[in-house]
Write an enzyme that holds these catalytic residues in place. Structure first.
Site, PDB file in Angstrom:
ATOM      1  N   ASP A 136       0.866  -1.171   0.000  1.00 34.17           N
ATOM      2  CA  ASP A 136       0.000   0.000   0.000  1.00 34.17           C
ATOM      3  C   ASP A 136       0.909   1.229   0.000  1.00 34.17           C
ATOM      4  O   ASP A 136       2.117   1.136   0.196  1.00 34.17           O
ATOM      5  CB  ASP A 136      -0.968  -0.004   1.191  1.00 34.17           C
ATOM      6  CG  ASP A 136      -2.188   0.884   0.909  1.00 34.17           C
ATOM      7  OD1 ASP A 136      -2.156   1.651  -0.080  1.00 34.17           O
ATOM      8  OD2 ASP A 136      -3.161   0.834   1.664  1.00 34.17           O
ATOM      9  N   TRP A 137       0.320   2.365  -0.219  1.00 37.95           N
ATOM     10  CA  TRP A 137       1.084   3.608  -0.392  1.00 37.95           C
ATOM     11  C   TRP A 137       2.041   3.837   0.803  1.00 37.95           C
ATOM     12  O   TRP A 137       1.604   4.120   1.925  1.00 37.95           O
ATOM     13  CB  TRP A 137       0.103   4.769  -0.499  1.00 37.95           C
ATOM     14  CG  TRP A 137       0.735   6.105  -0.671  1.00 37.95           C
ATOM     15  CD1 TRP A 137       1.501   6.776   0.246  1.00 37.95           C
ATOM     16  CD2 TRP A 137       0.666   6.940  -1.815  1.00 37.95           C
ATOM     17  NE1 TRP A 137       1.905   7.969  -0.254  1.00 37.95           N
ATOM     18  CE2 TRP A 137       1.397   8.108  -1.532  1.00 37.95           C
ATOM     19  CE3 TRP A 137       0.047   6.832  -3.061  1.00 37.95           C
ATOM     20  CZ2 TRP A 137       1.534   9.152  -2.428  1.00 37.95           C
ATOM     21  CZ3 TRP A 137       0.177   7.883  -3.957  1.00 37.95           C
ATOM     22  CH2 TRP A 137       0.917   9.018  -3.641  1.00 37.95           C
TER      23      TRP A 137
END
Ligand code: BGC
Length: 754
Positions: free
Chosen positions: A293-294
């Site tokens: 994820d980011w």
């Protein structure tokens, strides 16, 4: 005889076709493997690591330079072949520019993947996923995702970060709007339908995009519903509730999986070998790739798991996180980690092969500009068919929670209708939270919808809902004080026959980073509702919100409550047609609605306790100030039709297939759709079983006065469960079964599984 012959011939043909299809797909797989291996053999270590690196874009057309992050470095990396994928780049022209750089200027010309959060439509917006899950309509959900893919692919996107299949039991968590609610059985089916819609049936088509199931795993169990918070769950919950929708996604051939921000039982998901290597790529044999994820790579430093970015890269890569989104950790440190023997080259090769394989499968090597057709972009965005499908999905997502004295549907000749509430006149909020690809203020508002249908209405705002912001992504400021517009609304309500009040949350109050501690109507809306109620009790309350709300007062006092969520582009038209009876509501909620926030997490498939009660004395599992039951249970929702269940029959003679039959009659004068639900409960097992578990459902259209018989089959797949070692077991014994209209109401029986 003749019939038998035809059937046999058909069967043989079918077998032959299946055999041929399998053969062709095996050959294609082999051919792709060969291509991947040949390319891998040519790649330097730096180039390999480049494929494992994803950057955020927001690129300028002329340049192109990214507007965010270290722009110069990103651009340099792009030209050196050190970027495998980007995200947030859209528009055929922008996509083509970037693709041209990697194809023409890098040594090997490996095309980029273009990722984007296509969550509930791209330009044409569908209802938020929590809303569309309430339709229980897998075909319509698949179609919505297909259309989202068509529009996204038309602007150059070939990879969506959806569906989110996190099971959610805590309405305080802002991201409940993005999932399918609290049930793993329904959630698995919906996730698979979305994947089918996004990926299509044929990757050679330029409207098929790759799906990404997220967030692996446990993200929906953030403590106290605060986003990004710690997750600590027991093995039974992990195996039976959290993981099944991901497993179903892998079985539906999802091409990518996103890991998550949270720690799961002390280990950050991004650095979690057990999740990514043992379960996902091991037990489930997942062949696609995992994207972080980011920035979840570098967040392992704050978690206290990695001492620095370099160790974060080591932990993530070794744990099976194949592509790094915006952490810069792989691109900065993987090379030295491989050279120092901390990360085996086999780990890198495996990750790169997974990524390249998907690029080949998508056909990007044959045509890197496959998704860059300006004509498609022009023709397909906001296409009339897409708008029609969005309206259809919106109608299917509206839940009728209460309809005292059949006040609804209203008749079109009804005069003196007041409409009150800021949300009624809002063209932005109904679009929901996750819709960065679309255009602001493009929803049909409720007022517009009511006018379109020819309703005779007068509007007063009553009160502002929020004071800031008007655009994503700052924090929302709710109007907590200004009641200056109450008077005009009260005056209007006084002289009206019916009052439609549109209240709820702003679209930006749910979604990522948007948790709440309260589940009430935000701001001064509750006061407004009570003030109007004082002068006119004929209220139709239309709720727009991104999570279940605790609307106990409204349930006690207001005769009609319609849960309209955030329905996307066609919101107003869908609501108007429902209020005036052109649409007969059929949706059922997929998350329990609490009576008060103190009951949260509240969900139907809980365990029994040793002291279930109810008892007259105090020592049983209960609250002193509230009952245990939710305000509205999972699976609940009304219709303008009336359905009657009868004749529950059970045939458990075949232990491999227990059959359950039920009859449903539409006793009303209006045709409608009913979502019949089947729940089981194994009475005694080696691990205690939930009081109820959904194991079948059927959405059926039944004409006025008509009767239909339904059959549900229960096989080992439905009757088994995961033990604490993560193994699926089926245990013989007695089961309760319930078939009915919600998780709380149905006909009950018992059967024996031999
Ligand atoms: C979210 C993901 C999303 C990603 C890329 C993250 O903040 O958690 O769900 O796909 O950003 O936009």
């Amino acid at each position: 005889m003749k019939f038998q012959f035809v059937t046999k011939t058909k069967l043989l043909l079918l077998l032959l076709c299946t055999h041929l299809a399998l053969n062709i797909s095996a050959q294609t797989n082999n051919a792709i493997d060969t291509k991947v291996n040949t390319l891998l053999a040519k790649m330097t270590l730096e180039e390999k690591i480049g494929q494992m690196n994803q950057y955020n874009g927001f690129w300028e057309v002329t340049g192109p330079t990214p507007k965010e992050g270290n722009a110069k470095e990103k651009y340099d990396h792009l030209k050196k072949g050190m970027v495998g994928a980007v995200l947030n780049v859209k528009g055929v022209e922008n996509v083509r520019k970037l693709q041209e750089i990697v194809v023409n200027e890098t040594r090997l010309g490996i095309p980029l993947l273009f990722g984007f959060d296509v969550i509930h439509g791209h330009k044409t917006l569908f209802p938020i996923p929590l809303a569309s899950s309430c339709s229980w309509d897998l075909e319509a959900i698949e179609k919505s995702s297909r259309i989202a893919a068509i529009e996204a692919s038309a602007v150059g996107i070939n990879w969506t970060f959806a569906p989110m299949v996190d099971i959610t039991r805590d309405a305080r968590w802002g991201r409940v709007m993005e999932g399918a609610g609290e049930d793993p059985y329904l959630g698995s089916k919906i996730g698979a339908a979305q994947i089918k819609g996004f990926q299509g049936t044929d990757f050679s088509s330029n409207s098929s995009i790759i799906a990404c199931v997220k967030h692996f795993a446990g993200y929906g169990f953030a403590e106290a519903g605060r986003d990004y918070n710690t997750v600590d769950v027991g093995t039974s919950t992990l195996y039976n509730i959290i993981l099944p929708p991901f497993k179903a996604a892998v079985e539906a051939d999802v091409k990518t999986v996103m890991n998550s921000f949270n720690v799961l039982n002390g280990i950050p998901a991004t650095g979690n070998k057990f999740l990514q290597r043992d379960i996902l790529k091991g037990k489930w044999n997942f062949k696609g790739f995992v994207v972080s994820d980011w920035g979840s790579g570098y967040e392992m430093i704050d978690h206290g798991y990695a001492k620095n970015l370099k160790q974060a890269a080591e932990l993530a890569a070794n744990a099976g996180s194949d592509m790094d989104m915006e952490s810069y950790s792989y691109v900065r440190h993987l090379k030295e980690l491989v050279e120092a023997g901390k990360v085996d080259i086999a780990v890198i090769d495996d990750a790169v092969k997974r990524i390249l394989r998907i690029k080949y499968e998508l056909g990007l090597f044959d045509n890197p500009y496959k998704y860059c057709d300006a004509k498609r972009e022009k023709e397909l965005i906001y296409h009339a068919d897409h708008i029609a499908a969005s309206l259809d999905m919106a109608k299917k997502s509206i839940v009728l929670l209460k309809n005292e004295n059949n006040l609804l549907p209203l008749v079109k000749t009804q005069k003196n209708i007041a409409v009150i509430g800021a949300l009624a006149n809002d063209k932005n909020s109904p679009l929901g939270s996750w819709r960065i690809g679309s255009d602001d203020n493009t929803a049909i508002s409720v007022l517009e919808g009511l006018k379109n249908i020819g309703a005779n209405i007068t509007y007063a705002k009553g009160a502002e809902l929020i004071t800031a912001p008007t655009s994503f992504p700052e924090e929302v400021k709710v109007n907590e004080t200004d009641k200056s517009e109450f008077t005009a609304a009260i005056k209007l309500a006084k002289k009206s026959d019916v009052v439609i009040m549109v209240l709820g949350e702003h679209g930006f109050q749910s979604g990522e980073g948007r948790s709440r501690t309260k589940l009430d109507l935000p701001g001064v809306q509750q006061q407004l509702l009570e003030a109007i109620y004082k002068v006119n009790k004929n209220i139709v309350l239309v709720l727009m919100n991104g999570r279940p709300l605790a609307i106990t007062w409204a349930n006690e006092h207001i005769p009609v409550i319609v849960e309209a969520w955030q329905l996307g582009s066609q919101t107003g038209n869908a609501i108007a047609s429902t209020l005036f009876g052109d649409n007969n509501p059929s949706a059922k909620i997929t998350m329990s609605f609490p009576r008060s926030v103190g009951q949260v997490p509240i969900y139907y498939n809980h365990y029994n306790t040793g002291r279930p009660g109810p008892k007259s004395e105090v020592f049983w599992s209960h609250y002193g100030d509230e009952i245990n039951q939710p305000l509205y249970p999972f699976g609940y929702g009304l219709s303008y039709s009336k359905f009657e269940y009868s004749n529950l029959k059970i045939d458990d003679s075949n232990p491999q297939k227990v059959k359950i039959f039920v009859t449903i009659k539409n006793t009303s004068t209006i045709a409608g759709e009913e979502i019949a639900q089947l729940y089981i409960h194994q009475k005694i097992a080696s691990i205690v079983r939930p009081v109820k578990e959904l194991k079948g459902f059927s959405k059926v259209k039944i004409n006025a006065g008509e009767t239909k018989e339904l059959e549900f089959d229960l096989t080992d797949k439905e009757l088994g469960f995961y033990n604490n070692e993560g193994n699926f077991v089926v245990e013989a014994g007695a089961f309760d079964v319930m078939v009915g209209t919600s998780s709380e109401q149905g006909l009950v029986g018992v059967f024996n599984k031999k």
